[in-house]
Design an enzyme around this catalytic site. Sequence first.
Site, short mmCIF file in Angstrom:
data_model
loop_
_atom_site.label_atom_id
_atom_site.label_comp_id
_atom_site.label_asym_id
_atom_site.label_seq_id
_atom_site.Cartn_x
_atom_site.Cartn_y
_atom_site.Cartn_z
N GLY A 164 0.80 -1.23 0.00
CA GLY A 164 0.00 0.00 0.00
C GLY A 164 0.84 1.27 0.00
O GLY A 164 0.45 2.27 -0.62
N ASN A 165 1.98 1.24 0.69
CA ASN A 165 2.78 2.47 0.79
C ASN A 165 3.44 2.84 -0.55
O ASN A 165 3.89 3.96 -0.73
CB ASN A 165 3.85 2.33 1.89
CG ASN A 165 4.85 1.23 1.62
OD1 ASN A 165 4.55 0.25 0.95
ND2 ASN A 165 6.05 1.39 2.12
N LYS A 203 -11.80 -10.53 3.77
CA LYS A 203 -11.00 -9.37 3.40
C LYS A 203 -11.86 -8.10 3.36
O LYS A 203 -12.70 -7.94 2.48
CB LYS A 203 -10.37 -9.62 2.03
CG LYS A 203 -9.36 -8.55 1.63
CD LYS A 203 -8.68 -8.88 0.32
CE LYS A 203 -7.77 -7.77 -0.15
NZ LYS A 203 -6.61 -7.57 0.71
N LYS A 216 -2.49 -10.13 -2.82
CA LYS A 216 -1.38 -9.89 -3.76
C LYS A 216 -0.10 -10.60 -3.35
O LYS A 216 0.73 -10.92 -4.20
CB LYS A 216 -1.14 -8.38 -3.95
CG LYS A 216 -0.53 -7.66 -2.76
CD LYS A 216 0.95 -7.40 -2.93
CE LYS A 216 1.56 -6.53 -1.85
NZ LYS A 216 1.22 -6.77 -0.45
N LYS A 258 2.39 -12.25 4.03
CA LYS A 258 3.72 -12.03 3.44
C LYS A 258 4.66 -13.17 3.81
O LYS A 258 5.39 -13.69 2.96
CB LYS A 258 4.31 -10.69 3.92
CG LYS A 258 3.53 -9.51 3.42
CD LYS A 258 4.20 -8.20 3.81
CE LYS A 258 3.18 -7.09 3.88
NZ LYS A 258 2.19 -7.10 2.82
P1 ADP Z 1 1.20 -3.92 2.56
O1 ADP Z 1 0.28 -2.83 2.14
O2 ADP Z 1 2.62 -3.69 2.17
O3 ADP Z 1 0.69 -5.27 2.21
P2 ADP Z 1 0.43 -4.31 5.34
O4 ADP Z 1 0.03 -3.14 6.15
O5 ADP Z 1 -0.63 -5.23 4.87
O6 ADP Z 1 1.31 -3.78 4.15
O7 ADP Z 1 1.50 -5.19 6.15
C1 ADP Z 1 2.71 -4.61 6.65
C2 ADP Z 1 2.54 -4.24 8.11
O8 ADP Z 1 2.49 -5.42 8.92
C3 ADP Z 1 3.71 -3.50 8.72
O9 ADP Z 1 3.68 -2.13 8.40
C4 ADP Z 1 3.55 -3.79 10.23
O10 ADP Z 1 2.90 -2.71 10.87
C5 ADP Z 1 2.65 -5.00 10.28
N1 ADP Z 1 3.14 -6.15 11.04
C6 ADP Z 1 2.33 -7.02 11.67
N2 ADP Z 1 3.03 -8.00 12.26
C7 ADP Z 1 4.34 -7.74 12.02
C8 ADP Z 1 5.56 -8.40 12.37
N3 ADP Z 1 5.57 -9.51 13.10
N4 ADP Z 1 6.73 -7.87 11.94
C9 ADP Z 1 6.74 -6.74 11.18
N5 ADP Z 1 5.60 -6.07 10.83
C10 ADP Z 1 4.41 -6.56 11.23
MG MG Z 2 -1.30 -5.93 2.86
#
Ligand code: ADP
Ligand code: MG
Length: 312
Positions: free
Chosen positions: A11-12, A128, A211, A273
């Site tokens: 998202g970023n 979702k 994704k 992820k």
């Molecule tokens: P994206 O849009 O890149 O898919 P998400 O917001 O869905 O991003 O996922 C990334 C976020 O997951 C990070 O910014 C963090 O706040 C969060 N997060 C949750 N659990 C963890 C973890 N164990 N280690 C690192 N980040 C984590």
């Molecule tokens: Mg995400």
Amino acid sequence: MKKRIVIALGGNALGNNLPEQMIAVKHTSKAIADLIEEGHEVVISHGNGPQVGMINEAMAEYGRSNKEHPTFTPLSVCVAMSQAYIGYDLQNALREELIGRGIPKSVATVITQVRVDSDDPKFLNPSKPIGHFMNEEELEYAKANGIQVMEDAGRGYRRVVASPMPKEIIEINTIRNLLESGEIVIACGGGGIPVTRIGNHLKGAAAVIDKDFASALLAKELNADYLIILTAVEKVAIAFRGPNEKWLDAISVEEARQYISEGHFAPGSMLPKVQAAVEFASSGENRTALITLLEKAKDGINGKTGTFIRKA
Ligand code: ADP
Ligand code: MG
């Protein structure tokens, strides 16, 4: 050494609305161009959570004020629209960045369909949340019209959709051919347009594929060396945000599975992820998954930062 890399943008990399996106893609293109400049073959995928929700709601609103237009636009069509306008912005920004660096490569977006199983159990259990938080009127409209909603972490109600697992990338040969002729390819945007197969017909499904999972499948199918998941944190942590928080540099798929079972990763954000990373890294020899910050892509591929997940 030249590597084949699938980059999954979070998202970023795109921002939450169109003005933000137009700025974000410039920044994102620099991170991607850094890898291309080092001689790597690059395929890009991206998420679409805010965008697909926005399109879906905008189409519904249009239908409400224009009686000859249906109030319902299939989610698969909304995903297709999101692939097109995100791809357009990204390929344009990346093109400009590459020209600026004197790299003679062109960029193309492939509108990508991804097959899911119609009997995927995730269709029965939508998980979702997409789009904005609904007010009471919208909530009533949704309930009256059979639109499924869920309460999201105490913040209010949002539309919720199914997120089945990706099984097959329909346009994989096109993507591979473009890649092998030296193009930069954007594919599987928003997890891909979800379709089910009925004979020769591909039927759009009411779902949004994750994704991260679609990117893992893409990386496997392309026999990539790396799956790089670029997000808002530099590394993955265990005991995240707790007193014993520990940032991980390199772990095996076994360790990753163990940490998953211990609940270290939040569902809907870090969990998919790490699961996608395990899926790719365990699928063959010399397949490395890397999770890191968007701005650190180059440092990551050079082994300086990020969390690496490998088979052993
Ligand atoms: P994206 O849009 O890149 O898919 P998400 O917001 O869905 O991003 O996922 C990334 C976020 O997951 C990070 O910014 C963090 O706040 C969060 N997060 C949750 N659990 C963890 C973890 N164990 N280690 C690192 N980040 C984590
Ligand atoms: Mg995400």
